[in-house]
Scaffold this active site. Sequence first.
Site, mmCIF file in Angstrom:
data_model
loop_
_atom_site.group_PDB
_atom_site.id
_atom_site.type_symbol
_atom_site.label_atom_id
_atom_site.label_comp_id
_atom_site.label_asym_id
_atom_site.label_seq_id
_atom_site.Cartn_x
_atom_site.Cartn_y
_atom_site.Cartn_z
ATOM 1 N N ASP A 55 -5.036 -0.029 2.226
ATOM 2 C CA ASP A 55 -4.865 -0.512 3.356
ATOM 3 C C ASP A 55 -5.690 -0.543 4.542
ATOM 4 O O ASP A 55 -5.908 -1.522 5.441
ATOM 5 C CB ASP A 55 -3.437 0.254 4.060
ATOM 6 N N ARG B 30 -9.188 6.039 8.976
ATOM 7 C CA ARG B 30 -8.360 6.876 9.348
ATOM 8 C C ARG B 30 -7.730 7.687 8.182
ATOM 9 O O ARG B 30 -8.121 7.827 6.849
ATOM 10 C CB ARG B 30 -7.177 6.464 10.146
ATOM 11 N N ASP B 31 -7.124 8.786 8.284
ATOM 12 C CA ASP B 31 -6.484 9.721 7.614
ATOM 13 C C ASP B 31 -5.469 9.085 6.620
ATOM 14 O O ASP B 31 -4.142 9.397 6.538
ATOM 15 C CB ASP B 31 -5.984 10.915 8.140
ATOM 16 N N GLU B 32 -5.885 8.108 5.766
ATOM 17 C CA GLU B 32 -4.977 7.256 4.903
ATOM 18 C C GLU B 32 -5.644 6.777 3.719
ATOM 19 O O GLU B 32 -5.769 7.397 2.783
ATOM 20 C CB GLU B 32 -4.048 6.183 5.825
ATOM 21 N N GLU C 248 -4.819 -4.421 11.960
ATOM 22 C CA GLU C 248 -3.566 -4.154 11.648
ATOM 23 C C GLU C 248 -2.414 -4.690 12.238
ATOM 24 O O GLU C 248 -1.508 -5.163 11.802
ATOM 25 C CB GLU C 248 -3.488 -2.649 11.381
#
Length: 930
Positions: A451, A455-457, A731
């Site tokens: 996605d 970041r923390d993803e 996003e």
Amino acid sequence: MICTAPTFEQRSPGEPALGVGTPTPRLTWAVADAPDDVRQASATVKVTRSPWGGEASTETATLDSDAQVLVDWPFVPLASRERAEVRVRVHATDGADSDWSEPAVVEAGLLATSDWGDARLISPVGVGGLDEPAPALVATWELPAGVRAARLHLTAHGWYEVLINGRRVGEDWFGPGWTAYEDRLRYYTHDVTDLLTAGTNTVQILLGNGWWRSPLTWNMERMYGDRLAALARLEVVTDDGATQALGTDDSWVARTTHVTANDLYGGETQDLRRPLIDDADHPVEVVDLDLDTLVAARGPAVRVTEVVDAQRVWRSPAGKLLVDFGQNLVGVTRLTVRGLASGDAVTIRHAEVLEHDELGTRPLRNARATASYTVAGPQETVLAPHFTFFGFRYAEVTGVDELAAEDISALVLHSAMTRTGWFTSSHDLLNQLHENVVWGMRGNFLDVPTDCPQRDERLGWTGDIQVFSPTALILHDAAGFLGSWLEDLAAEQDDSGAVPIVVPHVLRGGLGGRPAAAWGDAASVVPWNVYAATGDAEVLRRQLPSMKAWVDCVAAAAGEDHLWTGDFQFGDWLDPDAPPEKPGDSKVDKDLVATACLVRSARLTADACAAVGDEEGRAHYAGLADAVRTALRNRWITADGLVHSDSPTGYAMAICWDLLDDAQRVFAGARLADLARLNSFRVSTGFVGTPLICQALHDTGHTDVAYRLLLEEGCPSWLYPVTMGATTIWERWDSMLPDGTINPGEMTSFNHYALGAVAEFLHQVVAGLTVDAVARHVELAPAPTHLLEHASSRRLTPWGEASGSWRREGGELIVEATIPVGLRGTVVTPGGERHEVGPGTHRFEVAAPPAPDAPATVRDYVSSDAWPRASAALLEVLPLDDARQIAQGLGAFLDVPVDQLGMALTMGGMFGPAAEVQAVVDASLAPSAS
């Protein structure tokens, strides 16, 4: 006539296809140059086979067919490790023969688990633990002179980087990649012949945490395992035909590297006062691995595909040393330092944007995105990470007093897919939008379709790739990449057929494994899109059990009334009218979205069954699709075509997914166009509706409104981020606010490809080029607009390059199409005249469409070129602060004559003086205003 070298389903273009996982690799070739309308009549394939350690032999096969793409292997299957050099000669319909093509090389991998011999998965003991320096596995090997060929077969738990005699093996990063590790663990094969020498050879396998042992997700949980390990088999053939092998086992040793910390989100720390790999030996031990889970790599590996130089270096208001690379990208920074003292620390922080002229790190959440180095002394040193990556445009450097732009660069990393789609037009912002889509795809197609990359993803969200896959397959040769990921999706489905919302599945528990419409539909939509883009029915055969399982799961959830209601859904995620803290609160009814998605997935599954000859399956899923469609229409669509929620996404789904009869479709298209007008052409759709809305408007005869929507620059719109300097897709439509501050929501990314699905519309409607690989047909049907002077699309198909363009020249419109050998074409010129064409280049001249008539009604006026000027001027007359408020106030007056607009606004409660309002309208319509 020229025939190109054949290609295979390989890891990287233009290279030998090493370690393929099938004994019968399919071949593809193109006729790069031939007279117009000449086609292949037949072809001869010549192969020189070299078994591992055996003697070469040559044979030929004649194929009485015009097939050029994914042609079945015409010879005896390859054995494990067998090498084949393949050439093709084409025999044309005009009687001419091409020369033999250049050779292409393919080698079978280790096709049976027994081919791994005594090699075992080994892990360090005493070093390389959690939160300890990265380990290396080391062995030495004595070899005689005369090594003819050498191959390294390799996989790992964690990321690996291999050195043989101090030289790096290959150009790949982050192997073996990220898969559903419990079911599928990739291995890669490397040609290491040139790295070995007679005598003692040293093999070192550095191991990093990667996806295996980094804290994953925003909860920062370690997901897969707490130990790093590697499995390798190094094989050589000497000049006399003898073979030898070195496999990982408990005779290897473990050592420590100067990478003192590394993970996916945090970054990497190195102490360069230490050697890259020390000389203190520690034991290793064999750990369990089911060799049946090993699979040969299918798609391309991650590589450095570009080096981007720093564009600017300066000091921020706070005195921080900042670097701008001019492009939001994914990769790592490479910094050269000199003149520092031993023990000095250099730190590089990364971010996508600036806020208040400082590094904007808040969107990273828990990701530190930092590379830190302790240097060994004043000598010139190049600093770069081994085992992490960042999403960034800007970097902040501390530990050096001065920095020259030439001393720092960015290495762009992503799966090394071949670029296949290009678009250009006379509109600079539109061209930049397309490039932003390309860069967004590059950054997020890093082994899995993530996605976001910063970041923390960084997870493989199924909803994002479901909506973007048609665009992805235009822009790059993503079939191998997506085919591999789809196998992981199938592996991660549970017994009910539910598809996780992320694949690989690391969101265990909660909503992570529950079926969600538009997200789980990746199981049916993505395989179909790969098939449509490539003509490869094998992807459908392979994925059909997964497709059926997903549709059966949802049909069970819908129950006897065939309406999927009451369950958790994401809906039209990130509807711009949803509150920042509630991105799922969309205007369209979530149950309507869910049930519409079921219609679509059931229909695609029926079509997939038909494509592979499963008549029973076709009948079942076609019947299910019809039943759900009927139930949906009875529940949510009126007889005249009003769709429940009266939202743009509701109408776009109904139009594009064939939920309406003809009369309803006319009403729905008109209502969708009016909704766009009444929102002043700002985008008002989220993840589900955005890929559909322009196409829905075009398909119902409102192409002019689609263009107004596409070319709008106010927020929210596709071009608003471009006007704000974006170089990737955001996003949120307003990830950065007009005043330059970052959206206050907890979830915002400046590199999120999903909303870039509009690039499909740019290629297929604005430029007009559509390639149907299944039918082997190209159509050029451009939709010229007075808002553009020209537009063109180029597509690199498996048969060769197809292109289409239109441009204005005086009062003429020039339409040109190029059709590659192996395909047929249709050119539809403005006005609807159809021209059937064969391979070659074709040119048509027609009268350019006239400029739009002067607007007669308010509806016409809002759609006209005059409206942007008028709405800005009206804001100075009316007590309002946004053009959308004016447009929304016109809802009851769209059929009013434009010369009565002032009175209508005043009577409608807009409180503006009628005469002043009408004066603004009249001025905007005057010839001098255009």
